[in-house]
Scaffold this active site. Structure first.
Site, short mmCIF file in Angstrom:
data_model
loop_
_atom_site.label_atom_id
_atom_site.label_comp_id
_atom_site.label_asym_id
_atom_site.label_seq_id
_atom_site.Cartn_x
_atom_site.Cartn_y
_atom_site.Cartn_z
CD GLU A 1 15.44 15.70 -4.79
OE1 GLU A 1 16.15 14.97 -4.09
OE2 GLU A 1 14.25 15.48 -4.98
NE ARG B 1 19.98 10.91 -4.00
CZ ARG B 1 18.69 10.70 -3.85
NH1 ARG B 1 18.22 9.48 -3.77
NH2 ARG B 1 17.87 11.72 -3.76
CB ALA C 1 -0.94 -0.01 1.20
CG HIS D 1 20.22 9.79 0.53
ND1 HIS D 1 20.78 10.91 1.09
CD2 HIS D 1 19.25 10.22 -0.30
CE1 HIS D 1 20.16 11.98 0.62
NE2 HIS D 1 19.23 11.59 -0.23
CB ALA E 1 3.84 0.88 -6.64
NE ARG F 1 16.23 6.61 -6.34
CZ ARG F 1 15.59 7.35 -5.43
NH1 ARG F 1 14.33 7.67 -5.60
NH2 ARG F 1 16.19 7.75 -4.34
CG HIS G 1 17.90 6.35 -0.17
ND1 HIS G 1 17.04 6.73 0.84
CD2 HIS G 1 17.53 7.07 -1.26
CE1 HIS G 1 16.20 7.64 0.38
NE2 HIS G 1 16.45 7.85 -0.89
N GLY H 1 10.52 14.73 -3.42
CA GLY H 1 9.39 14.94 -4.32
C GLY H 1 9.41 14.04 -5.53
C1 LIG Z 1 13.51 8.29 3.41
C2 LIG Z 1 13.17 8.12 1.97
C3 LIG Z 1 13.01 9.23 1.16
C4 LIG Z 1 12.71 9.10 -0.19
N1 LIG Z 1 12.51 10.21 -0.96
C5 LIG Z 1 12.13 10.06 -2.24
C6 LIG Z 1 11.79 11.19 -3.04
O1 LIG Z 1 11.83 12.32 -2.58
N2 LIG Z 1 11.44 10.98 -4.33
C7 LIG Z 1 11.38 9.73 -4.89
O2 LIG Z 1 11.04 9.60 -6.07
N3 LIG Z 1 11.67 8.65 -4.14
C8 LIG Z 1 12.02 8.78 -2.85
N4 LIG Z 1 12.29 7.67 -2.10
C9 LIG Z 1 12.08 6.36 -2.70
C10 LIG Z 1 10.57 6.14 -2.82
O3 LIG Z 1 9.96 6.59 -1.64
C11 LIG Z 1 10.24 4.68 -3.03
O4 LIG Z 1 11.02 4.13 -4.04
C12 LIG Z 1 8.77 4.54 -3.42
O5 LIG Z 1 7.96 5.22 -2.49
C13 LIG Z 1 8.41 3.08 -3.47
O6 LIG Z 1 7.03 2.96 -3.54
P1 LIG Z 1 6.42 1.51 -3.54
O7 LIG Z 1 4.95 1.69 -3.55
O8 LIG Z 1 7.05 0.70 -4.59
O9 LIG Z 1 6.91 0.88 -2.14
P2 LIG Z 1 6.59 1.32 -0.65
O10 LIG Z 1 6.12 2.69 -0.58
O11 LIG Z 1 7.76 0.95 0.17
O12 LIG Z 1 5.38 0.38 -0.25
C14 LIG Z 1 5.56 -1.01 -0.08
C15 LIG Z 1 4.34 -1.60 0.59
O13 LIG Z 1 4.43 -3.02 0.57
C16 LIG Z 1 4.09 -3.53 1.85
N5 LIG Z 1 4.70 -4.85 2.00
C17 LIG Z 1 6.00 -5.20 1.85
N6 LIG Z 1 6.15 -6.53 2.06
C18 LIG Z 1 4.92 -7.02 2.34
C19 LIG Z 1 4.42 -8.31 2.67
N7 LIG Z 1 5.22 -9.39 2.76
N8 LIG Z 1 3.10 -8.45 2.91
C20 LIG Z 1 2.27 -7.38 2.86
N9 LIG Z 1 2.68 -6.13 2.57
C21 LIG Z 1 3.99 -5.96 2.30
C22 LIG Z 1 4.64 -2.46 2.78
O14 LIG Z 1 4.09 -2.61 4.06
C23 LIG Z 1 4.19 -1.21 2.05
O15 LIG Z 1 2.82 -0.97 2.28
C24 LIG Z 1 12.58 7.79 -0.75
C25 LIG Z 1 12.74 6.68 0.07
C26 LIG Z 1 13.02 6.83 1.41
C27 LIG Z 1 13.18 5.62 2.27
#
Ligand SMILES: Cc1cc2nc3c(=O)[nH]c(=O)nc-3n(C[C@H](O)[C@H](O)[C@H](O)COP(=O)(O)OP(=O)(O)OC[C@H]3O[C@@H](n4cnc5c(N)ncnc54)[C@H](O)[C@@H]3O)c2cc1C
Length: 534
Positions: free
Chosen positions: A126, A287, A26, A241, A29, A383, A348, A62
């Site tokens: 950035e 980075r 959640a 990072h 993506a 990235r 990171h 962002g």
């Molecule tokens: C501190 C920080 C700052 C960042 N800043 C930026 C930024 O400014 N700009 C940018 O583009 N990117 C940034 N990133 C990277 C970016 O946030 C992530 O790459 C992006 O949000 C990933 O989205 P996602 O939906 O793929 O995964 P996530 O947002 O990590 O969501 C994954 C989901 O899967 C769930 N999940 C995982 N395993 C399981 C399981 N076994 N069973 C059930 N649920 C599970 C988790 O609980 C979570 O809900 C940052 C990352 C971090 C850590």
């Protein structure tokens, strides 16, 4: 050996349920796919903890998109390719940068309140971006604000069920096709049958001792896809990072690159601004360059951190533009912007992951994937900052388009239940959760910012040995640790095989890029290791 499934599924103990589309995760993506699927689909979005536990929630800087007059998708393309050190897929980069502005429109449509200046969307710059093109919300609260807005929209839909505190152990496959997921909740297991499984489970920062990622980032998605025979690639490319907060008892809280984008500079223990010695872009160099320069400075002064000087900002400015960072620093007793912030690199972002095509399809029928868990070809070996949220949106949309187009003809209401015969393979005595700390220490030491053959060999040997000594997993922490072990091994093997340095992979014994390595290292549990061209 780690078995195909991590638990013993007996039909008499199993609850069986059905949905059209099961979305694992959640974060941005998963939420975005859910919203873009048509309302006739019955959708279940599952997250292992609360909605606030994700990398998305932590995103500060962002989302990058070429939306201003002085910018263009061509310039965004060029910056992305430069950051990727020769491993980006040109078609994919083209597609993502060109679809960027439309993806932002979708977020605006759902009501994401991006920051504005004189009525126009505010843009920051950035590292390695040639233009100001990063949209942000609530200053440095971008991820949280997006997540809040999208979950509010999801809760208005009655075709979407959101399950929190619900852990996915494995992807259920029948004759090589994904047909659902095994859910672990309250010590019981449910088989949730689904016509499509969308893997959106995020990153893997917890493989390392020091990381900016939250506790949920334990690489579950990559591990479960690998066990289900999905192709995995580029695992050796990890982005460290440069600026995570270093204080005793504080988590490695991220100090966004946007702070350097707005003029902050790194200084060493002699008060020297050192980045000009390492790269012409100084503090806004890529980075990997900044992180390794910091490591060198730390080694010279035998210290575990350096400083980020933010004194060019007024207190009012800092509080307005970076409210979360300002508040966190103050809470830990750092009197910003007067006092400097102690910082060091931390794991990171993972450029590698589950291989998908442009529609988000994996090599397993019925299994699609988007977000940080994937390797789309956008990031190459490193990235470009703020491209990952954009990638989650573009691929989330592509997956929704694919499912919306095909679901009627592919809908199967009589999915076969053909439960796997469980072979008891965990015959060791070590409780999985007890080795989590050791994995993280070893990974930081041998697969961190600087790697070499010696260290990586020690690492793979030890991880392989641990794999043989595990006892049966009993709870979520055990499942997660096995996932971490399995993915750490892939990462270590990839890093050992790649005898060159490129992007997020640096080998002290092979410090230069080698054109013979302009290719991907892939893993498949059946086919083992194979190579593919860019
Ligand atoms: C501190 C920080 C700052 C960042 N800043 C930026 C930024 O400014 N700009 C940018 O583009 N990117 C940034 N990133 C990277 C970016 O946030 C992530 O790459 C992006 O949000 C990933 O989205 P996602 O939906 O793929 O995964 P996530 O947002 O990590 O969501 C994954 C989901 O899967 C769930 N999940 C995982 N395993 C399981 C399981 N076994 N069973 C059930 N649920 C599970 C988790 O609980 C979570 O809900 C940052 C990352 C971090 C850590």
């Amino acid at each position: 050996m780690i078995p195909r499934y991590l638990a013993d599924f007996k039909k008499e103990n199993l609850k069986i349920e059905k949905t059209d589309v099961a979305i694992i995760g959640a974060g941005l993506a998963g939420l975005f796919v859910g919203l873009q699927l048509k309302s006739s689909c019955n959708i279940t979005i599952i997250t292992k903890k609360k909605l606030t536990d994700s990398n998305t929630e932590q995103a500060q800087g962002g989302i990058a998109a070429a939306i201003c007059e002085k910018d263009s998708p061509q310039l965004h393309f060029k910056d992305t390719i430069n950051a990727g050190h020769g491993l980006c897929n040109i078609d994919v980069v083209n597609e993502v940068v060109n679809k960027g502005p439309k993806a932002i429109q979708a977020l605006l449509y759902y009501g994401v309140p991006f920051d504005r200046q004189q009525g126009q969307l505010a843009l920051t710059r950035e590292g390695a971006h040639s233009r100001r093109r990063v949209l942000h919300a609530s200053g440095d609260g971008t991820g949280r604000v997006i997540r809040e807005t999208l979950t509010a929209r999801i809760k208005e839909r009655n075709n979407i069920t959101l399950l929190e505190d619900t852990f996915i152990i494995d992807i259920y496959t029948v004759d090589g096709e994904a047909k659902g997921v095994f859910i672990y909740k309250d010590h019981g297991i449910t088989l949730l049958l689904a016509n499509y499984v969308v893997l959106a489970s995020g990153g893997a920062g917890q493989l390392f001792k020091y990381t900016t990622n939250p506790e949920v980032a334990t690489a579950d998605g990559i591990a479960m896809a690998y066990r289900a025979k999905a192709d995995i690639r580029d695992m050796e490319f990890v982005q460290f990072h440069p600026t995570a907060l270093v204080l005793p008892k504080a988590p490695r809280f991220l100090i966004s690159e946007a702070v350097r984008g707005e003029g902050a500079i790194l200084v060493n223990h002699h008060g020297e601004a050192f980045m000009a010695k390492y790269h012409e872009s100084k503090d806004l160099a890529p980075r990997d360059v900044v992180s390794r320069a910091m490591l060198e400075e730390m080694e010279k002064s035998n210290t575990e951190y350096l400083f980020l000087d933010v004194s060019h900002m007024t207190e009012e400015n800092m509080e307005r533009r970076f409210p979360t960072i300002y508040k966190t620093c103050r809470e830990f007793g750092i009197n910003v912007p007067k006092e400097m912030i102690p910082v060091a690199p931390a794991a990171h972002y993972f450029m590698g992951g589950v291989v998908v095509d442009k529609e988000g399809k994996t090599n397993i029928k019925g299994l699609l994937a988007c977000g940080e868990v994937t390797s789309t070809g956008l990031h190459g070996a490193n990235r470009l900052a703020s491209n990952s949220l954009l990638e989650a949106l573009v691929y989330g949309q592509n997956i929704a388009d694919y499912i919306n187009k095909n679901i009627e003809k592919e809908l199967d209401n009589n999915i076969k239940i053909n439960l796997p015969k469980f072979k008891y393979i965990f015959t060791g005595v070590i409780q999985p959760r007890s080795i989590r700390g050791e994995i993280q220490e070893l990974m930081w030491k041998y697969a961190g910012l600087k790697r070499d053959q010696n260290g990586l060999t020690k690492l793979t040997n030890r991880l392989e040995q641990l794999t043989k000594e595990l006892s049966m997993p009993k709870d979520v922490e055990d499942f997660e640790t096995i996932n971490m072990l399995q993915v750490s091994l892939l990462l270590a093997q990839g890093a050992l095989i790649r005898t060159e340095s490129r992007g997020g992979h640096f080998r002290e014994d092979y410090p230069k890029a080698d054109k013979r390595w302009k290719k991907h290292i892939n893993f498949n549990i059946d086919k083992k290791i194979f190579y593919s061209e860019i």
